[in-house]
Scaffold this motif. Structure first.
Motif, PDB file in Angstrom:
ATOM      1  N   ALA A  23      75.860  34.422  31.170  1.00 29.93           N
ATOM      2  CA  ALA A  23      75.357  34.235  32.532  1.00 29.93           C
ATOM      3  C   ALA A  23      76.284  33.336  33.348  1.00 29.93           C
ATOM      4  O   ALA A  23      76.540  33.595  34.530  1.00 29.93           O
ATOM      5  CB  ALA A  23      73.948  33.652  32.498  1.00 29.93           C
ATOM      6  N   ALA A  47      79.425  35.214  34.279  1.00 32.13           N
ATOM      7  CA  ALA A  47      79.161  36.255  35.275  1.00 32.13           C
ATOM      8  C   ALA A  47      78.702  35.660  36.609  1.00 32.13           C
ATOM      9  O   ALA A  47      78.431  36.399  37.565  1.00 32.13           O
ATOM     10  CB  ALA A  47      78.112  37.226  34.758  1.00 32.13           C
ATOM     11  N   ARG A  71      75.894  34.047  37.135  1.00 31.18           N
ATOM     12  CA  ARG A  71      74.450  34.212  37.330  1.00 31.18           C
ATOM     13  C   ARG A  71      73.665  32.957  36.952  1.00 31.18           C
ATOM     14  O   ARG A  71      72.448  32.929  37.113  1.00 31.18           O
ATOM     15  CB  ARG A  71      73.929  35.379  36.500  1.00 31.18           C
ATOM     16  CG  ARG A  71      74.524  36.731  36.856  1.00 31.18           C
ATOM     17  CD  ARG A  71      73.714  37.865  36.206  1.00 31.18           C
ATOM     18  NE  ARG A  71      73.543  37.674  34.790  1.00 31.18           N
ATOM     19  CZ  ARG A  71      74.374  38.126  33.861  1.00 31.18           C
ATOM     20  NH1 ARG A  71      75.467  38.799  34.218  1.00 31.18           N
ATOM     21  NH2 ARG A  71      74.151  37.917  32.581  1.00 31.18           N
ATOM     22  N   ASP A  80      72.261  29.720  37.730  1.00 34.23           N
ATOM     23  CA  ASP A  80      71.986  28.786  38.811  1.00 34.23           C
ATOM     24  C   ASP A  80      71.318  27.531  38.245  1.00 34.23           C
ATOM     25  O   ASP A  80      71.138  27.369  37.038  1.00 34.23           O
ATOM     26  CB  ASP A  80      71.104  29.433  39.879  1.00 34.23           C
ATOM     27  CG  ASP A  80      69.800  29.989  39.317  1.00 34.23           C
ATOM     28  OD1 ASP A  80      69.437  29.618  38.183  1.00 34.23           O
ATOM     29  OD2 ASP A  80      69.158  30.791  40.017  1.00 34.23           O
ATOM     30  N   SER A 115      68.055  28.317  36.145  1.00 31.87           N
ATOM     31  CA  SER A 115      68.271  28.889  34.822  1.00 31.87           C
ATOM     32  C   SER A 115      68.919  27.882  33.879  1.00 31.87           C
ATOM     33  O   SER A 115      68.642  27.883  32.674  1.00 31.87           O
ATOM     34  CB  SER A 115      69.126  30.157  34.921  1.00 31.87           C
ATOM     35  OG  SER A 115      70.423  29.856  35.419  1.00 31.87           O
TER      36      SER A 115
END
Length: 488
Positions: free
Chosen positions: A405, A408, A410, A412, A415
């Motif tokens: 993640a 990539a 993704r 934040d 998360s």
């Protein structure tokens, strides 16, 4: 012999349910009221489930995302199974203050213990939404069908107006032929009130689990807290006991022969409608594979837990969780064999086929497809159970998912915080040395039991249990992931 009638009424089952004479399973908004009254029910279906006014559904809740619980007082006191509250009891236990062994009772409300992450869900309403969810799916095949249904579900959920403490969950029923939307209210301040010692709450332990009759005091008690407006809120010392719309008074009246009975709650699913070949595969292949993996994990954990008090408390909840379905599957295999279930289903299918040649063709096709996928299903049973019970592999997947993640773009703040919280919770009850032994043994079992076409290249090196233990213990000693080495 006393004749008991049991009617099962389920809120969130991923099941196929058909009304049956003299009992059955129903979604609460579709109760077979006439039959229930014929069997002796004195109340109406609206007294059981009514979104407009207080009803029994306001006193039956889902505890921690799985278990059923009941509100039994006007101050939010909640009753559930001992094993459902086991993780919370364990979390508050230490070697010096062993609540698992000694039990716990709060002397007053200020002595009730908070449980971060524990939730209680109320079902506020249920609506059938089949037309909305199946819109635009005519003539679609997989995977396009699933994609369109998922899209429609998101469209429906986003169009609903909810409070901050509410959510919408859309579930399929009748194997995707109907869809229902559940409006859920989630309370997050749930405090432990009391629990018996595990000598009472777990009496019989794994020997009696999934067996009837039980002789255990299988209960624990919690209380739901709310803000000053009686609404769900995060934990706060200013929160007050929740005032329910309805609670269940405890009755001590004797039960009589032929008394009407129904069960209202949150089960998992039923496989009652599987074909004969599927039941045979479960009995002879799938369940034995699952049992074999958990046999190894449980034996390895038990050896350490019996000799070390800290590990016993640390792994108590994990051990109970692993043992739960292990015992269920053992009983399932035994019950299917004793009842001659497969042959009975074969005979039933033969009766159907004799009435309609098209049914025979369908059954033949089902048998062919199940036979073709059987090796994959068996591998999946070994694989999923190995990954689930080897904490090293669970950790690896957790770290891999987060790293992927991040790479990539993704990951934040939300998360990342969730990832850190997950790790904190995991490491609280983790023993790297014990994990290495369990994982080593499970890798050996998987390597030896799995057909070669399902194994990665070079996986033969893990067939030797002793070599695995040495390798994994060496890795564990120098690993940041296992917590036995630290990064500056």
């Amino acid at each position: 012999m006393t004749k008991k009638i049991l009617l099962s009424v389920f809120l969130l089952p991923a099941v196929m349910t058909f009304a049956q004479q003299y009992g059955g399973m129903w979604i609460p908004t579709e109760l077979n009221e006439k039959e229930m009254k014929d069997l002796g029910m004195k109340i109406s279906a609206k007294d059981i489930f009514n979104p407009q006014k207080p009803s029994i559904k306001d006193a039956v809740v889902q505890f921690n995302g799985g278990c059923t619980a009941e509100i039994i007082s006007p101050k939010g006191l909640l009753l559930t199974n001992h094993h459902c509250g086991y993780g919370q009891i364990q979390a508050h236990s230490t070697v010096e203050n062993d609540l698992l062994s000694n039990g716990f009772w709060a002397k007053n409300m200020t002595g009730e213990l908070s449980n971060p992450g524990l939730t209680v869900d109320f079902i506020v309403d249920i609506k059938e939404v089949t037309p909305q969810i199946l819109q635009g799916t005519d003539n679609l095949q997989e995977p396009e069908l699933s994609k369109q249904i998922a899209k429609n579900i998101e469209i429906y959920k986003n169009a609903q107006k909810t409070e901050p403490y509410q959510s919408i969950s859309v579930k399929s029923m009748y194997y995707g032929n109907k869809f229902y939307a559940y409006t859920i209210e989630t309370f997050k301040d749930i405090r432990l009130v009391g629990a018996p010692p595990q000598s009472i709450g777990k009496f019989g332990s794994d020997t009696d689990n999934w067996v009837w009759p039980r002789h255990t005091g299988d209960f624990s008690m919690f209380r739901i807290y709310a803000d000053k407006n009686n609404k769900p809120a995060e934990y706060s010392k200013d929160n007050v006991p929740y005032v329910p719309k309805h609670y269940l008074p405890v009755s001590i009246k004797d039960k009589n022969e032929n008394d009407f009975t129904f069960v209202f709650g949150f089960p998992g699913r039923t496989t009652e409608y599987l074909p004969a070949i599927a039941v045979e595969k479960i009995m002879t292949e799938i369940d034995p594979a699952r049992i074999a993996v958990r046999d190894v994990a449980l034996k390895t954990l038990d050896e350490k837990m019996r000799t070390d008090a800290a590990t016993r408390i640390q792994y108590a909840s994990k051990y109970a969780s692993v043992a739960n379905y292990w015992k269920k599957w053992i009983g399932e295999v035994e019950g299917l064999k004793k009842s001659n279930a497969v042959q009975k289903k074969v005979m039933y299918e033969g009766t159907l086929a004799a009435k309609n040649p098209e049914i025979k063709s369908t059954i033949d096709q089902i048998n062919r497809l199940y036979a073709e996928q059987a090796p994959y299903a068996l591998n999946n049973a070994y694989y999923s159970e190995t990954v689930r019970n080897a904490e090293t592999l669970m950790l690896a997947n957790l770290y891999y998912g987060y790293i992927t993640a991040v790479e990539a773009g993704r990951a934040d703040e939300k998360s990342t915080a969730a990832f850190k919280n997950r790790l904190t919770s995991f490491y609280k009850d983790y023993n790297a040395e014990l994990d290495a032994k369990v994982t080593a043994k499970l890798l050996a079992l998987y390597a030896n039991k799995t057909a070669p076409q399902f194994l990665p290249a070079g996986f033969d090196q893990y067939k030797n249990e002793a070599e695995n233990i040495k390798t994994l213990e060496d890795i564990s000693k120098n690993s940041v992931i296992t917590g036995r080495s630290e990064v500056n």
